[in-house]
Write an enzyme that holds these catalytic residues in place. Structure first.
Site, mmCIF file in Angstrom:
data_model
loop_
_atom_site.group_PDB
_atom_site.id
_atom_site.type_symbol
_atom_site.label_atom_id
_atom_site.label_comp_id
_atom_site.label_asym_id
_atom_site.label_seq_id
_atom_site.Cartn_x
_atom_site.Cartn_y
_atom_site.Cartn_z
ATOM 1 N N GLU A 1 -22.256 -79.454 -67.826
ATOM 2 C CA GLU A 1 -22.149 -80.817 -68.363
ATOM 3 C C GLU A 1 -21.374 -80.850 -69.681
ATOM 4 O O GLU A 1 -21.714 -81.579 -70.604
ATOM 5 C CB GLU A 1 -23.551 -81.414 -68.526
HETATM 6 C C1 LIG Z 1 -24.990 -73.605 -62.341
HETATM 7 C C2 LIG Z 1 -23.824 -74.508 -62.580
HETATM 8 C C3 LIG Z 1 -23.889 -75.815 -62.145
HETATM 9 C C4 LIG Z 1 -22.801 -76.667 -62.319
HETATM 10 N N1 LIG Z 1 -22.836 -77.921 -61.793
HETATM 11 C C5 LIG Z 1 -21.696 -78.675 -61.772
HETATM 12 C C6 LIG Z 1 -21.633 -79.902 -61.048
HETATM 13 O O1 LIG Z 1 -22.620 -80.348 -60.447
HETATM 14 N N2 LIG Z 1 -20.448 -80.560 -61.011
HETATM 15 C C7 LIG Z 1 -19.339 -80.107 -61.638
HETATM 16 O O2 LIG Z 1 -18.305 -80.745 -61.560
HETATM 17 N N3 LIG Z 1 -19.368 -78.941 -62.349
HETATM 18 C C8 LIG Z 1 -20.504 -78.224 -62.420
HETATM 19 N N4 LIG Z 1 -20.549 -77.037 -63.115
HETATM 20 C C9 LIG Z 1 -19.366 -76.609 -63.827
HETATM 21 C C10 LIG Z 1 -19.557 -76.667 -65.344
HETATM 22 O O3 LIG Z 1 -19.594 -77.991 -65.775
HETATM 23 C C11 LIG Z 1 -18.415 -75.842 -65.968
HETATM 24 O O4 LIG Z 1 -18.724 -74.490 -65.711
HETATM 25 C C12 LIG Z 1 -18.262 -76.096 -67.461
HETATM 26 O O5 LIG Z 1 -17.800 -77.392 -67.691
HETATM 27 C C13 LIG Z 1 -17.292 -75.105 -68.105
HETATM 28 O O6 LIG Z 1 -16.096 -74.978 -67.379
HETATM 29 P P1 LIG Z 1 -15.583 -73.525 -66.968
HETATM 30 O O7 LIG Z 1 -16.690 -72.838 -66.271
HETATM 31 O O8 LIG Z 1 -14.304 -73.672 -66.249
HETATM 32 O O9 LIG Z 1 -15.360 -72.771 -68.326
HETATM 33 P P2 LIG Z 1 -14.046 -72.818 -69.229
HETATM 34 O O10 LIG Z 1 -13.547 -74.228 -69.330
HETATM 35 O O11 LIG Z 1 -13.107 -71.773 -68.775
HETATM 36 O O12 LIG Z 1 -14.651 -72.414 -70.642
HETATM 37 C C14 LIG Z 1 -14.922 -71.057 -71.031
HETATM 38 C C15 LIG Z 1 -15.215 -71.036 -72.526
HETATM 39 O O13 LIG Z 1 -14.078 -71.536 -73.253
HETATM 40 C C16 LIG Z 1 -14.474 -72.623 -74.070
HETATM 41 N N5 LIG Z 1 -13.412 -73.628 -74.065
HETATM 42 C C17 LIG Z 1 -12.693 -74.086 -73.018
HETATM 43 N N6 LIG Z 1 -11.837 -75.031 -73.416
HETATM 44 C C18 LIG Z 1 -12.025 -75.211 -74.732
HETATM 45 C C19 LIG Z 1 -11.452 -76.055 -75.716
HETATM 46 N N7 LIG Z 1 -10.541 -76.970 -75.423
HETATM 47 N N8 LIG Z 1 -11.887 -75.943 -76.997
HETATM 48 C C20 LIG Z 1 -12.844 -75.067 -77.316
HETATM 49 N N9 LIG Z 1 -13.433 -74.236 -76.441
HETATM 50 C C21 LIG Z 1 -13.029 -74.312 -75.161
HETATM 51 C C22 LIG Z 1 -15.750 -73.177 -73.464
HETATM 52 O O14 LIG Z 1 -16.547 -73.837 -74.417
HETATM 53 C C23 LIG Z 1 -16.392 -71.902 -72.921
HETATM 54 O O15 LIG Z 1 -17.129 -71.283 -73.928
HETATM 55 C C24 LIG Z 1 -21.641 -76.193 -62.982
HETATM 56 C C25 LIG Z 1 -21.611 -74.878 -63.455
HETATM 57 C C26 LIG Z 1 -22.666 -74.039 -63.243
HETATM 58 C C27 LIG Z 1 -22.562 -72.618 -63.717
#
Ligand SMILES: Cc1cc2nc3c(=O)[nH]c(=O)nc-3n(C[C@H](O)[C@H](O)[C@H](O)COP(=O)(O)OP(=O)(O)OC[C@H]3O[C@@H](n4cnc5c(N)ncnc54)[C@H](O)[C@@H]3O)c2cc1C
Length: 592
Positions: free
Chosen positions: A439
């Protein structure tokens, strides 16, 4: 493993007297949400959460979810029955519009109720969490025809909802979304893959309505070219009855650190002709519509932090009362470990953080209701909207950060047995770890706070919040509630936020600076806001002392502890914030 007991006394007090529910109910004309009704609903929810939902928690963690060869997700023992009872008993519809079978009660009344679901079983609670966010997004943005088709069954909980944002190349940054939507008469054909979709497929309900972000072929690049579609698993007829199976399916489930019983699905849309999707809102305005759901979910994910903290605290408390080791000061013979000062320090930290987080989460949700008050003057509604917007990243960020600390301390209170799965405390720690990630990661919450919520309005919402804090400090001074030292500590912490906000605004054009300090700004402002709400708790409990002397005395003890042990963290946040980006950005990537 201990039973979960919903702290209804604490919840009613926090909602009514600290979060401002009573004022909101009067101002917004929710006459039916009287104190007696609130208490009765919470007591019934407490019974339901402890007797029906909580018994599914440990078994859910052990059994997890399974996807069979036909694409059906089998949930753990007891999940389906608990969900059906939940929907049949009307729990899903509390806060929704009576036009679509809702009960028309305030959103913030559903919040303590949901706190109980998540404390009883966080993985199970995610299904209603996402469904209510989907209802909210459709209610605010869908056409009347689409609302009539989807909402009654979703509001009643007989259909569930999901949120489909994430794709392999597009997580925090949604500009890279590639799922395609092509117009086909009145509907759209959706093709693409979404990952990490919570409760994307399951056997709890007869239909699932997926809210999917996708891009039209002629859409502008980036987030301005994203549209939102409702894609039901079974396509409903005009009367809202389920019809043919849509072209969407779960292709796999993730194996995760925690929330084993929540199916996290890779979803495939349009393997054949394209999944039938209905446009929600206008083309290319989908992200704004999805933000209705995201803001709702950010508050309720913060609430999950409160729930899991409460659950872990209760378990640690029970264990430390039972386990004997050594002799505590003033005792003779073996003592229960709760008698040792360091164990008490841990328990008090857990209790103070959890109570403060509850107050913060409820406050944010009451502001959401206030901002919708039809009879309120525009300027008052706008002020409440600014407050809700400001508090949302604080609730999501801080309540989920403290859940890491609280669940970790709960393990520490158990000693070696905490590291052993058998006691069940490790499950809460594992489950809690997702909260700062999904989220919108807490890093993204911090950027939201500093960018959209502070710099964009030139610090106006923060100044309004600080003015309310100063008014509470004056009342506490008149009541001689705190010692002089604690009172000054609070005044100083409020000044820290003022100072930090000034620094942030001065560096508004320097993204390296604001990005480097954002998290400390989030922690500083949240901790001071939490302290303010603890002060409000102590003050309000003192005001109603004649009713319950012991409760008022306990509130003051917890508040004093918060002021002595948690509030001093603020000077560390401010010191880091003042030092800006220099040390953060100094190392080159190769040295890292
Ligand atoms: C169990 C689980 C349930 C989930 N449920 C849903 C769901 O129902 N629907 C859905 O759509 N998604 C869902 N997600 C996805 C979740 O919302 C994303 O994993 C989350 O938003 C982070 O995206 P990412 O995993 O691609 O990480 P990334 O975007 O790759 O981020 C990795 C790290 O980099 C940092 N980062 C990235 N960009 C920036 C920036 N611009 N500035 C500063 N720091 C940054 C982040 O804070 C993080 O620490 C779920 C994930 C999990 C693990």
């Amino acid at each position: 493993m201990t039973e979960y007991r919903a702290p209804t006394r604490e919840m009613v007090f926090t909602l009514q007297h600290v979060a401002g529910f009573s004022e909101m109910v009067k101002a917004c004309g929710y006459e039916e949400a009287s104190e007696d009704v609130v208490r009765a609903i919470l007591e019934e929810a407490a019974r339901f959460s402890t007797t029906v939902i909580a018994p599914t928690n440990a078994v859910g963690d052990r059994q997890g979810v399974k996807l069979d060869q036909n694409g059906v997700v089998k949930t753990p023992e007891g999940f389906r029955e608990a969900y059906q009872q939940y929907a049949d008993s009307g729990w899903a519809s509390l806060q929704f519009n009576p036009e679509f079978e809702g009960q028309g009660l305030p959103f913030s009344l559903a919040i303590p109720v949901q706190e109980m679901w998540h404390a009883a079983n966080m993985a199970w609670g995610l299904c209603p969490l996402l469904s209510q966010g989907a209802v909210e997004a459709l209610s605010e943005n869908a056409s009347d025809e689409l609302k009539r088709k989807l909402l009654p069954k979703m509001v009643s909980g007989h259909w569930t909802g999901t949120m489909n944002l994430t794709e392999p190349q597009s997580g925090s940054d949604l500009s890279g979304i590639r799922t395609q939507a092509v117009r086909d008469g009145d509907i759209y054909r959706i093709k693409g893959q979404k990952i990490f979709i919570t409760w994307g497929e399951h056997d709890l309900a007869e239909n699932i309505v997926h809210l999917v972000l996708a891009r039209l072929p002629d859409a502008p690049a980036g987030v301005k070219g994203i549209s939102l579609f409702a894609v039901p698993k079974f396509i409903p007829d005009d009367h809202g009855n389920i019809g043919t199976r849509n072209d969407c399916r779960a292709v796999s489930l993730e194996h995760k650190l925690g929330i084993h019983a929540s199916p996290t699905c890779v979803m495939s849309y349009g393997d054949n002709d394209g999944a039938v999707g209905y446009l929600v809102g206008e083309e290319n305005r989908g992200l704004a519509c999805m933000f209705t759901m995201m803001n709702n979910a950010r508050l309720t994910v913060g609430l999950q932090g409160v729930s899991i903290s409460e659950r872990a605290y209760q378990q640690a408390l029970a264990y430390t009362r039972e386990r004997t080791q050594g002799t505590a000061p003033g005792d003779t013979g073996l003592s229960a470990i709760i008698r040792h000062p360091d164990v008490r320090r841990m328990l008090m930290t857990m209790k103070a953080l959890t109570e403060a987080a509850r107050a913060l989460a409820y406050k944010g949700c009451v502001a959401v209701d206030f901002a919708k008050g039809k009879h309120l003057p525009d300027d008052l509604r706008a002020r409440q909207q600014r407050r809700a917007d400001l508090l949302t990243p604080l609730v999501k960020g801080w309540c989920t950060e403290i859940a890491q600390e609280v669940t970790s301390l709960a393990i520490q209170c158990h000693g070696g047995m905490g590291f052993v799965e058998e006691t069940g405390i490790a499950q809460h720690y594992r489950d809690a770890r997702i909260l700062p990630i999904y989220e919108g990661t807490n890093g993204i919450q911090a950027l939201d706070l500093i960018g959209r919520k502070t710099i964009r309005d030139n610090g106006m919402a923060v100044r309004e919040l600080l003015a309310d804090m100063q008014a509470s400090a004056d009342t506490a001074r008149e009541q001689s509630l705190l010692t002089q030292e604690r009172q000054s500590r609070f005044d100083q912490a409020v000044a820290f936020v003022e100072d930090a906000t000034r620094i942030v605004l001065e560096h508004r054009a320097d993204e390296a600076f604001t990005g480097s300090v954002a998290f400390n700004y989030l922690m500083l402002s949240s901790t001071v806001t939490a302290a303010w709400l603890m002060l409000e708790s102590a003050s309000k409990a003192n005001g109603t002392k004649s009713n319950d002397d012991k409760f008022a005395a306990q509130k003051l003890i917890t508040t004093n502890f918060f002021f002595d042990h948690i509030l001093p963290r603020c000077s560390g946040y401010l010191t880091a914030l003042r030092s800006g980006d220099e040390a953060v950005m100094a190392l080159s990537e190769t040295d890292l």
